[in-house]
Design a protein around this motif. Structure first.
Motif: not given
Length: 79
Positions: A3-4, A10-11, A17-23, A43-55
């Motif tokens: 999930r994370w 995630a990019s 792009s990683a920059r777009t995801l960060q924005n 730390g390490r930034r982890l992206i919620d895949r479910e949130s990304l999919d919904a977006f």
């Protein structure tokens, strides 16, 4: 698939792009977590895949007219 996702995965997964995801994260459009080990300053930034999919799905479900791309980019239609 987990999930994370780390930012780089995630990019690759999303094609953004990683920059777009960060924005998008900064704007609150995608959920993420910064995992920091005790005693560490970074730390390490982890992206919620479910949130990304919904977006992504939300964008797929909108028509180009509703997105109004010209105003988003700051362009004005030719007169």
């Amino acid at each position: 698939m987990s999930r994370w996702l780390p930012l780089k995965k995630a990019s690759i997964y999303s094609g953004l792009s990683a920059r777009t995801l960060q924005n998008y994260i900064r704007k609150g459009l995608i959920k993420s977590s910064n995992v920091i080990a005790p005693g560490s300053s970074r730390g390490r930034r982890l992206i919620d895949r479910e949130s990304l999919d919904a977006f992504i799905e939300a964008g797929v479900n909108r028509s180009a007219t509703k997105l109004n791309m010209n105003s988003i980019r700051g362009d004005s239609p030719a007169a």
